[in-house]
Every structure is written in C-alpha cells, then in structure tokens.
Design an enzyme around this catalytic site. Structure first.
Site, PDB file in Angstrom:
ATOM      1  N   THR A  32       0.849  -1.191   0.000  1.00 31.42           N
ATOM      2  CA  THR A  32       0.000   0.000   0.000  1.00 31.42           C
ATOM      3  C   THR A  32       0.885   1.241   0.000  1.00 31.42           C
ATOM      4  OG1 THR A  32      -1.673  -1.361   1.045  1.00 31.42           O
ATOM      5  CG2 THR A  32      -2.076   0.973   1.106  1.00 31.42           C
ATOM      6  N   HIS A  33       1.902   1.212  -0.856  1.00 33.44           N
ATOM      7  CA  HIS A  33       2.837   2.329  -0.959  1.00 33.44           C
ATOM      8  C   HIS A  33       2.447   3.245  -2.121  1.00 33.44           C
ATOM      9  CE1 HIS A  33       6.042  -0.545   0.984  1.00 33.44           C
ATOM     10  NE2 HIS A  33       4.988  -0.349   1.741  1.00 33.44           N
ATOM     11  N   ASN A  34       1.196   3.645  -2.153  1.00 29.70           N
ATOM     12  CA  ASN A  34       0.726   4.542  -3.213  1.00 29.70           C
ATOM     13  C   ASN A  34       1.211   5.948  -2.899  1.00 29.70           C
ATOM     14  OD1 ASN A  34      -1.299   2.449  -2.205  1.00 29.70           O
ATOM     15  ND2 ASN A  34      -1.936   2.699  -4.321  1.00 29.70           N
TER      16      ASN A  34
END
Lengths: 236, 590
Positions: free
Chosen positions: B516-518
C-alpha cells in the site's frame, strides 16, 4: 491425537445429509463451546437450505477429500464455516454500487453485481441444473470420478452458466469463491467453525495462536516441537 | 449548512495515522489546542491484547483493521480513454482506517531513501543522455537537501526504536550495514533483529555474489526502548502476526505505541472517531480555510472551525479531499496545467519462491520486518540502468513477514484442490522462502488522480479515479531484476522454484497484492505550477492547509515510504512551529 475419521463414517454422514432433514441442534450445545463444539452430522445450517447444504457437503468432500495424508474438509467441519460466514455477512465490505461491467479485463478485478451469498445461491442452482442435464442426477449422487470431472468443468467454465440464463456470473467465479472459502475454513482458527480440533494445523505443522517464539527464531532448520493452540486456548 | 458547530480549535487534524499523530504531538506540545478527526473507529491498545490478533482469517484474509471498499473504494483505468471501474474488493493495495491508520498494521520496515533517490531528477539529467528516457516521464527532486531532512529521519528513527545495522555514520562506512545509505547523524537506536534461516541463506549467497546485504531496518524493536516522547516499546517476541495485524506485544512502532499514549494525556488535545470529513471549508477569497465539515456518528453534519487544517489521511483521501474542497486546480494531463492529482505513482514487486524438501523455515516464528536486503541495484549504485535505457531500481530481499497458512505457497504443478492440494500443504507448508524485489516507479504525464464522474461513496460524494498502468521503463526494470533474483535463487539450489515477474506486455493487475505504498497526487515541489505543496507541505493555494503524507512524493523510490512520511511531516511541523505561528502566510514565496 485426533480420532481416525473412517471413510465409512464419512459415507454415512454424506448419505444422511442427503437423505433426511437435518435434526436441529439441541439448544445450548453449540453455545457451550461456540462453533468449535459442533458435530457436523447434527448441525443445522443457518444460511443454506437443506438441498443446498447437501451440495455444499458433497463439494467440500471433493475439494479437500478424506483420502490421503491430512484430514478432509468434512472431518474438519469446513461446511459449518462456510454456512456461518455467509450468515455472518461475508462480503459486506464489497463496493456493490452500479453500473456493473462484468466483462471487464480480469486484471481490473471483481466486477460482479453479486455478494457472495448471491454467488452461492445462483451457483448452486445452476451447477445442479447443469449436472442434472449432463449426468441425469444431482451432483451428490455422482461417483467420485464424475464429481471431480464436473468440478473441473466448473473451474474451466466448460459448464456454461450463460446458456442456463445467468447474465453475469461465470461457473469459474462461483467455483473460485467456493474453493477459496473452503481453504479458508480448513486453515482458519476453529472459532469460525472449521478446522475442527485444529486437525489441519496439526497436519501441516502450524502452531496457531502460540505467537511467542523468541527462543525459536534462531534455531535454524529444526522442526518446531509443539502442537497448535487455538484462540480459545485449546491445545492439540 | 451544517446544523452543528464545534468549539474553535487552533489545529484540526484530518486522519489520525502516522502523519496526523506526529503533527498532533508536535503542535500540542507547542501549546496549541489540537483536535483530530478520524473517519474510522478508535483502536485502543487493549483491543489487541494477546491472543486477539493471532487470527489470520480475521486480520489478514478479511482485513479486519482496514478501510472497506464499500466505504473507501476508488476507480481505476489504464488510460484516459477508458471508463474507470471501482475497486470493489481490495487487491493490489489496501488502505487502513481508524486510529493509527495504516501505521497500526504496517509491517514495520523503516528504511530511508538514498540521497540519490531524493534528487532523482538531478541524477537522471547527469546519468542519462537526452531523449534516452520516456518523454512523458515527470520525475522531480524532493525540494530539500539531505542535510536538511536527515535530522528529521533521525528523530523519527528514535520515535520508532529503529532496529538494525548502521551503514554510514557521519560519512564513515560501518560493517554489516548498508554502504549505500546516506550519512546518518547517529547510529541505529537498537541492534538488528535475529536472523531467520531464509535470512542467513540469502545473506550468504548475496555476499558471495558481491552484493552488500544488511538486515531489513525494523520498527519491530529488538530490545526494550523508550522513545523521545517517553513512550515505551517491549522487545519483539517474533509472534508471526505482524504485517496486516496490530501488535499484540507492544513491540511494533505505531501511532498508538509511540505517540498517542502520550498525546492523549495532554489537556489541549482531543480526538473524535467515526468523524468523516467531507470537505475543507474555505473563506470566500479561497486563500485560507475556516475549518472542516464532517459527518459524525449520528450522520449529522458538523462544522469544525480551525486556524490550521492538517490533511493527514491516507494518500488517496488527502488528494480527494483537496479536489472535493476546491483547494488548488485539478490537474489536466492534456494541457499539463493544474496540480491536484498529478504525479501519481504506485510500485511493483515480484520475486521467486524457493522450495526445499529438507529445510524447516518455521515461518510462523518471525517479526514483520524480518529479512535481509541489499541496495546495490538502486539508482546511482549500478551502471546497467543508464546502459540499458531504464531508470530505477529495487531493494532485493528475502523477507519473512508472516508465516500463516492461508494462502501458503506451494510448488508449481501442485493441484489447486483435491488430494494433491491437501498433501501439498502437508509436504510443503514451512518449506519455502522468497527472494523478492520492491521496485521504484516513475511518474508520468498520463498517470494521475481526479474525481470519477459516475461512482459515488455512501455519502454521495464522487470516488477518486486513478489512471495508471505499467510503462516500458518499469517493465524493463522488472526483466532486469528477474535475472538477478533467479541467479541468487539458483545458487541456493532449491528442489523447486516458482517465479512472479511482470512481462513486457503486462498490464497492472489490481487483484494481486503488491503493497500500500501509493504515492503522489498532491506533491511537494519548488513551483506552484507543477506541485500542490511547497517544501513544508503547505498548500501553495490555501496557506493554512498542510498535507503531510505519501501524496507529497513526486515519484516512488524502492524504500518503503513510512520513514519519509515521518521525516517530511516532522520537517513541516518544525516550520509551522518556528515560522508559521509567528507569521501566518505562505512559507515559500511562489
């Protein structure tokens, strides 16, 4: 150690499930131990109809059969897990607002207008229709080989739900939901109704909720010696 | 108009994850009256006492402490010509919600980018020939120097009790650490976690092949730690329930364990949960905000007046709230005007799974950050990128974040069901390890965020729309990294191996979890023409709105984002304390 689950007992279980209405659980019995104390042959489904339950039992028995090493899905109460999960609102987290475009590329993910409950209801009905058409009898009455052939046909979409009037749900999508839930029930903590007596964990060597391994983390390449513990504190 | 108006506060914080919690304590300690509004529920530590989190089905399979797609979906498409479709179930990423945000259930890999990563545009201009890279690439430097930001990395490392090996102490290389890391002003606060079997196997081969492995920098603490705020962490007990779980042992740094326990005791701080902020309310001239409006637990609209507004929700939510509130101009990829939504980037992962009949990895006995990695193949550290015409890199690692059985890897060719699957689980559970990549991802003209014209959330507001796909640069990088991973894997001589890398024709698959490294969408920069925020995360357009988070990154680096989110938030908090409070107005002249 867990008691041996003989194939004759399993046959009896499947036959009785198919033949007679499920007897209601004596009041208080499941409450005492939660879902961990349920006996499959005496379990009354809360989501599935008796006819659906028969199908679910028979499919679970092929998804994770009794034969070979490790317990099967019936020995571990996997159908109870699925029934309870559907009753408890599995899929309530899905975004279901339309418009829907079910023919979108698979890489854009789930686009059906159905919650898992719909998928099971529609899927079971159409699978049984297709089975009746192909074999002249319902799934649960097929021999093991035919059962596996038919499940493979669902998996590979050679059973055509569209030809049976279903506009969006594909057989493979029903199959995928069902298989995923079956594996979840087999490997989840027993409090959800499956993995009875942690038999699946015992078979694969997973210690469950022990959750403290300071002394073990650097004991490389040595099998962990202790059996599993469940969230309820039981050991196996 | 809202029917309820709350009492005035100095600072309203929208979203109580890492960025919100850091802002809360830093500004509350300055004497300001601070109120946080969190859209999700409270998540007090007592909810996570043993054995509650030791439940894979609830926390990992069913995402117990995450936002639901029903409430927080966005829509996705590959190009602006297509109709975007909602993320009806989480797949490639899964944002958090509730107190602690994603910081509650993160894995705890706390790694900094390198000095080259924060000056990537400068590096690209030096190392690549003109025209060699994709003409639509829009990478940028971060608008600060290493020396300016390093003290804030250092402080956040201490907030979290970072555990690992120091690589570069004030310019001196240290044995056992990452020789490519930027100079640190002080060593890692705590020693590294214990290595697992996969770690030591990977480390041996990587070292033999000439790479420089080091233990994953960990915010699961290896020893007891008291942080600069006075919060205490207990030594990690390798419980095996970390990534996607709240910590049952008070060992993983989270907003709860390192900040909130302290700030909650301060009389000038309070917080409201299930408070879903739907807009920032601006004054008529649109140069300042008067506060925010939220929907409370009883579904009433409430106005919260505030002198300073901090948007510190997850990256998507920050960008969406700016678009819904009219803060800044929405980005238009055709004319390349506007700033809100530009420079969105995700990232890719991939790797090989190695199966060994005779090895017991005991994967359940692990910390979330357990692993070894090397940084030799990141920008500036290897020459093949410029030679082969792609920019970027990866951390290459063997990590063992968790070892729970649902979804456990099985060798290729194992049946998906039936006796073969069952016996496959018996034979192979606990007998595999991974060699993996976490890659950079560049930003491009056509990758951006805006509001979806069709789909709405349960409160009737438009969903955020994401336009994104893999580009040739990222796919070439994957193919290059594949060779390295398979070389390492081969040296380890497994009995079986499966691989998972992108191919040159791969589309982004939103169904397979990456991380979830957006990042990006409301980026920091030096000009209001091509960035939403200045170097202090202050909106160029509305000067009392600050937007700390992954949204500020102009592209994605191979390092996990949390360390940088912490550092830039602390950098911004310092500017608010030292400059903005004395003289409210733009901190950087446009």
């Amino acid at each position: 150690m867990s008691s041996k689950f003989t194939s004759s007992r399993r046959t009896l279980l499947l036959a009785s499930a198919a033949a007679v209405p499920i007897v209601a659980l004596p009041l208080g019995q499941p409450k005492a131990e939660g879902l961990e104390g349920v006996t499959l042959s005496r379990y009354q489904p809360v989501f599935f109809s008796p006819a659906e339950w028969t199908f679910v039992m028979a499919v679970c028995d092929r998804f994770i059969p009794a034969e070979g090493r490790g317990p099967g899905a019936l020995e571990t109460n996997v159908p109870v897990f699925i029934d309870q999960q559907l009753h408890e609102g599995l899929g309530s987290d899905i975004y279901l607002q339309g418009p829907h475009k079910p023919d979108a590329p698979a890489t854009l993910g789930f686009q059906l207008p159905y919650a898992p409950q719909d998928t099971y209801r529609i899927g079971i009905k159409l699978a049984q229709q297709a089975c009746q058409k192909q074999f002249g009898k319902p799934f649960e009455q097929l021999g093991e080989k035919d059962k596996d052939t038919f499940l493979t046909a669902l998996q590979k979409n050679t059973v055509d739900f569209a030809a049976l009037g279903e506009p969006t749900l594909k057989a493979s999508q029903f199959f995928g939901q069902f298989l995923g839930d079956t594996k979840n029930g087999y490997l989840a903590d027993p409090k959800y109704g499956g993995n009875k007596d942690m038999k699946a964990w015992v078979a694969i060597g997973f210690p469950g909720a022990r959750a403290a391994y300071t002394e073990w983390v650097d004991q490389h390449n040595r099998p962990y010696p202790l059996g599993p513990v469940s969230l309820s504190g039981k050991r196996a | 108009m809202p029917n309820i108006t709350n009492d005035d506060v100095d600072v309203v914080i929208v979203g109580l994850g890492w960025a919100g919690s850091l802002m809360a304590i830093e500004l509350a300690r300055e004497g300001l009256k601070v109120r946080a509004l969190e859209r999700g529920p409270d998540r007090p530590p007592e909810d996570f006492a043993y054995p509650k989190p030791a439940d894979q089905y609830a926390y990992n399979t069913r995402n117990k402490v995450f936002a639901t797609p029903r409430e927080a979906a966005l829509t996705v498409r590959y190009t602006r010509e297509e109709t975007a479709l909602p993320t009806r179930k989480w797949g490639a990423f899964a944002p958090g919600t509730g107190v602690g945000g994603s910081g509650l259930h993160w894995t705890g890999v706390l790694i900094r980018p390198t000095p080259t990563d924060i000056k990537l545009k400068t590096y690209a201009d030096q190392a690549y020939k003109k025209g060699q890279l994709d003409a639509d690439m829009r990478i940028k430097d971060f608008p600060f120097t290493w020396d300016e930001i390093e003290p804030h990395f250092d402080f956040f490392d201490k907030v979290c009790g970072l555990s690992g090996n120091t690589g570069n102490l004030r310019g001196e290389l240290q044995p056992g650490g990452d020789p490519f890391e930027g100079p640190r002003s002080s060593p890692y606060p705590l020693p590294a976690l214990k290595d697992t079997l996969n770690n030591s196997m990977f480390k041996d081969v990587a070292t033999r092949l000439g790479y420089h492995p080091f233990p994953n920098p960990s915010a699961n603490v290896s020893q007891a730690w008291t942080n600069p705020y006075g919060a205490q962490l207990a030594p990690c007990n390798y419980c095996g329930y970390c990534s996607k779980y709240p910590c049952l042992n008070y060992s993983k740094a989270s907003p709860q364990t390192t900040i909130l326990d302290v700030v909650k005791r301060m009389p000038n701080f309070d917080y409201k949960v299930n408070a879903n902020v739907i807009r920032v309310d601006l004054h008529a001239d649109k140069k300042t905000a008067k506060g925010v409006t939220y929907i409370d637990e009883q579904q009433r609209e409430v106005f919260q007046p505030a002198k300073i507004v901090i948007l510190s929700s997850f990256q998507f939510a920050n960008v969406r709230l700016m678009l819904l509130s009219g803060i800044g101009k929405p980005y238009d990829p055709i004319s390349e005007t506007g700033t809100i939504g530009r420079n969105y980037a995700f990232l890719s992962n991939g790797g090989a799974t190695l199966f060994f009949k005779d090895k017991h990895f005991n994967p359940f006995a692990t910390a979330g950050a357990t692993g070894e990695m090397f940084n030799d193949i990141s920008p500036g550290n290897f020459q093949d990128g410029p030679k082969l015409g792609f920019i970027g890199g990866a951390k290459i690692h063997s990590s063992q974040a968790t070892g729970t059985p649902i979804g456990a890897a099985l060798p290729p060719g194992t049946p998906q069901w039936g006796k073969g699957w069952k016996e496959g689980m018996v034979d192979w559970y606990g007998h595999s390890m991974g060699v993996s990549i976490t890659t950079t991802c560049m930003s491009y003209r056509g990758h951006y965020l805006d509001l979806d014209p069709t789909y709405k959330d349960p409160w009737g507001q438009p969903l955020l729309r994401m336009t994104f796909n893999w580009r040739e640069n990222e796919l070439k990088l994957q193919r290059y990294l594949r060779e390295i991973v398979l070389k390492i894997a081969g040296e380890l001589k497994p009995d079986a191996i499966s691989e998972n890398f992108l191919k040159m024709d791969s589309n982004w698959d939103i169904t397979k979890y990456v991380s979830t490294h957006n990042v990006g969408g409301a980026i920091m920069g030096t000009s209001p023409h091509d960035s939403a925020l200045n170097r202090y995360l202050q909106s160029w357009d509305v000067h009392n709105v600050f937007v700390p988070g992954g949204n500020a990154f102009p592209q994605n680096f191979q390092a996990n984002p949390t360390a940088t989110i912490g550092a830039i938030t602390l950098f911004a908090a310092e500017a608010i304390k030292k400059q903005y409070l004395k003289n409210p107005g733009p901190l950087v002249q446009a």
